[in-house]
Design a protein around this motif. Sequence first.
Motif, short mmCIF file in Angstrom:
data_model
loop_
_atom_site.label_atom_id
_atom_site.label_comp_id
_atom_site.label_asym_id
_atom_site.label_seq_id
_atom_site.Cartn_x
_atom_site.Cartn_y
_atom_site.Cartn_z
N PRO A 43 -5.03 10.31 -2.82
CA PRO A 43 -4.66 9.26 -3.79
C PRO A 43 -3.92 8.11 -3.11
CG PRO A 43 -4.08 11.44 -4.62
CD PRO A 43 -4.46 11.62 -3.18
N TYR A 44 -4.10 6.92 -3.64
CA TYR A 44 -3.34 5.78 -3.12
C TYR A 44 -3.27 4.66 -4.15
CZ TYR A 44 -7.68 3.14 -1.94
OH TYR A 44 -8.87 2.46 -1.97
N GLU A 45 -2.36 3.71 -3.89
CA GLU A 45 -2.28 2.46 -4.63
C GLU A 45 -2.23 1.31 -3.64
OE1 GLU A 45 1.08 2.55 -7.24
OE2 GLU A 45 0.11 3.90 -8.69
N GLY A 50 -2.51 -8.54 10.37
CA GLY A 50 -2.48 -7.10 10.55
C GLY A 50 -3.56 -6.43 9.72
N PHE A 51 -3.59 -5.10 9.74
CA PHE A 51 -4.53 -4.37 8.89
C PHE A 51 -3.94 -3.03 8.49
CE2 PHE A 51 -5.83 -3.27 13.26
CZ PHE A 51 -5.95 -1.88 13.20
N ILE A 52 -4.45 -2.49 7.38
CA ILE A 52 -3.99 -1.22 6.82
C ILE A 52 -5.16 -0.25 6.80
CG2 ILE A 52 -3.27 -0.07 4.68
CD1 ILE A 52 -1.53 -2.41 4.05
N VAL A 53 -4.87 1.03 7.06
CA VAL A 53 -5.88 2.08 6.99
C VAL A 53 -5.69 2.85 5.68
CG1 VAL A 53 -6.83 4.15 8.06
CG2 VAL A 53 -5.93 2.30 9.50
N GLU A 54 -6.77 2.98 4.90
CA GLU A 54 -6.74 3.68 3.62
C GLU A 54 -7.73 4.85 3.67
OE1 GLU A 54 -7.78 0.84 0.58
OE2 GLU A 54 -6.80 -0.79 1.66
N ARG A 55 -7.27 6.03 3.30
CA ARG A 55 -8.14 7.22 3.23
C ARG A 55 -8.74 7.35 1.84
NH1 ARG A 55 -4.45 12.08 4.40
NH2 ARG A 55 -6.30 13.15 3.59
N SER A 56 -10.03 7.66 1.79
CA SER A 56 -10.67 7.85 0.49
C SER A 56 -10.41 9.23 -0.09
CB SER A 56 -12.19 7.64 0.60
OG SER A 56 -12.81 8.73 1.27
N ASP A 57 -9.96 10.19 0.74
CA ASP A 57 -9.81 11.57 0.30
C ASP A 57 -8.38 11.92 -0.06
OD1 ASP A 57 -8.83 11.42 2.85
OD2 ASP A 57 -9.89 13.19 3.61
N GLY A 80 -3.76 7.56 7.08
CA GLY A 80 -3.62 6.93 5.78
C GLY A 80 -2.24 6.34 5.57
N GLY A 81 -2.19 5.06 5.21
CA GLY A 81 -0.92 4.40 4.96
C GLY A 81 -0.30 3.72 6.16
N LEU A 82 -0.97 3.79 7.31
CA LEU A 82 -0.45 3.11 8.50
C LEU A 82 -0.88 1.64 8.49
CD1 LEU A 82 -0.95 5.63 11.45
CD2 LEU A 82 1.17 5.06 10.26
N ALA A 83 0.05 0.75 8.79
CA ALA A 83 -0.24 -0.68 8.95
C ALA A 83 -0.12 -1.01 10.43
CB ALA A 83 0.73 -1.52 8.13
N PHE A 84 -1.04 -1.82 10.93
CA PHE A 84 -1.10 -2.16 12.35
C PHE A 84 -0.92 -3.67 12.54
CE2 PHE A 84 -3.21 1.82 11.86
CZ PHE A 84 -2.96 2.53 13.02
N ASP A 85 -0.11 -4.04 13.50
CA ASP A 85 0.06 -5.44 13.88
C ASP A 85 -1.09 -5.84 14.79
OD1 ASP A 85 0.81 -7.93 14.78
OD2 ASP A 85 2.87 -7.35 15.31
N ALA A 86 -1.87 -6.83 14.38
CA ALA A 86 -3.05 -7.22 15.15
C ALA A 86 -2.91 -8.62 15.73
CB ALA A 86 -4.30 -7.14 14.27
N PHE A 91 0.84 -1.19 0.00
CA PHE A 91 0.00 0.00 0.00
C PHE A 91 0.87 1.24 0.00
CE2 PHE A 91 -2.71 3.19 2.23
CZ PHE A 91 -3.74 3.23 1.30
N SER A 92 0.44 2.26 -0.74
CA SER A 92 1.16 3.52 -0.81
C SER A 92 0.18 4.68 -0.70
CB SER A 92 1.93 3.61 -2.14
OG SER A 92 2.54 4.88 -2.28
N GLN A 93 0.39 5.54 0.31
CA GLN A 93 -0.44 6.73 0.52
C GLN A 93 0.28 7.66 1.49
OE1 GLN A 93 -4.39 6.46 2.54
NE2 GLN A 93 -5.18 7.55 0.75
N ASN A 94 0.02 8.97 1.37
CA ASN A 94 0.62 9.95 2.28
C ASN A 94 2.15 9.84 2.30
OD1 ASN A 94 -1.92 10.75 2.93
ND2 ASN A 94 -1.85 10.13 5.07
N GLN A 95 2.76 9.55 1.14
CA GLN A 95 4.21 9.37 1.03
C GLN A 95 4.71 8.22 1.90
OE1 GLN A 95 5.66 13.39 1.92
NE2 GLN A 95 5.73 13.84 -0.27
N ARG A 96 3.80 7.30 2.21
CA ARG A 96 4.18 6.09 2.94
C ARG A 96 4.03 4.89 2.01
NH1 ARG A 96 0.40 7.82 7.63
NH2 ARG A 96 1.77 8.78 9.15
N LEU A 97 5.05 4.06 1.96
CA LEU A 97 4.97 2.79 1.25
C LEU A 97 5.11 1.71 2.29
CD1 LEU A 97 4.90 1.07 -1.30
CD2 LEU A 97 7.38 1.33 -1.47
#
Length: 319
Positions: A111-113, A102-109, A143-149, A89-95
């Motif tokens: 751009p992202y890939e 785990g899980f990733i947070v994606e913002r709709s507002d 946006g772009g943060l991955a969390f260890d669950a 995942f890539s968003q907010n200059q985070r790759l």
Amino acid sequence: MIINSGRPTAPTGGDRWQKVVSEAYFPLDTECRNRADFFGEMDRWSLGVVGLSRIRCDGVLYRRRRRHFLDETESSLLIAIPENEEVQFSQNQRLTSCKPGGFIVERSDAPYEYWHERRNVQFVLKVPSASVRARIGPSERLGGLAFDARQGVASYFLSSLRAAISHIDQLDDAAREAAGNHLLEMLCLAIRSDNRVLDSNISSIRAAHLHRAEQFIRENLKNPELSPKMVAEACGISLRYLQQLLSESDQSINGYIRERRLNRCNEDLRAGGHGTTVAEIAYRWGFADQAQFSKHYKAKFNCTPTQTRKAADRYRNPM
């Protein structure tokens, strides 16, 4: 086969898949190796204001471009939870990458890939950004943060999600709404427990004060007597310093409190009240004056509370 809300439809490859995910979440572009033979299927459920889906599909790239959201008035967060394969995942200059567990947070507002190379199974939660802001403050930094669950409250969040899915066919609308609220609360607790969520642009001391103030406001929104003085005294800081902490919102302290109350009212109105009146919802979240509530609500959402409820009812019960 693609399954949408329990109703099977015929598969038509990558073009159909792009249409399905855009309808489920928001407009997206998709890229895949073989568009004609692409395999994908989706199960969807509505849990009040929370949307839940389970995806099984071939390797694919999802691309959210600026043109997709320029005219949108409401934003959402997608919580992507891979089950079989690692996702990127890539968003907010985070790759970042996220493995199962785990899980990733994606913002709709923004751009992202988002992509995975092989066939994968994923759960996806769609939650209104306003609902998250009402619980943990600004969502822009997520946006772009991955969390260890794999442990702690994040692990409990994933366990709760899987438990909800295993029972979902036996739940009525009221129980589904309650399950959605529970998942939303657990998600926000999991996010809030991560130190990266604190604003890195301010000192650790100010960040701690801000976190304490926001938490006190969230926990006391239902109290109609909640005031700036009460917040400042509970946090052991001055009113002036409290206003400085909340200055990023460009609002007074009362305005900050009012906006979060309006967001919670909007959330309840969109979820359905099961017999609860608009006035009862307003009072539940600390509005003692119904006329003032309606005035502020219309100014923020450009419609009346009754119109919001009717629109949500039409969406849940289409003709």
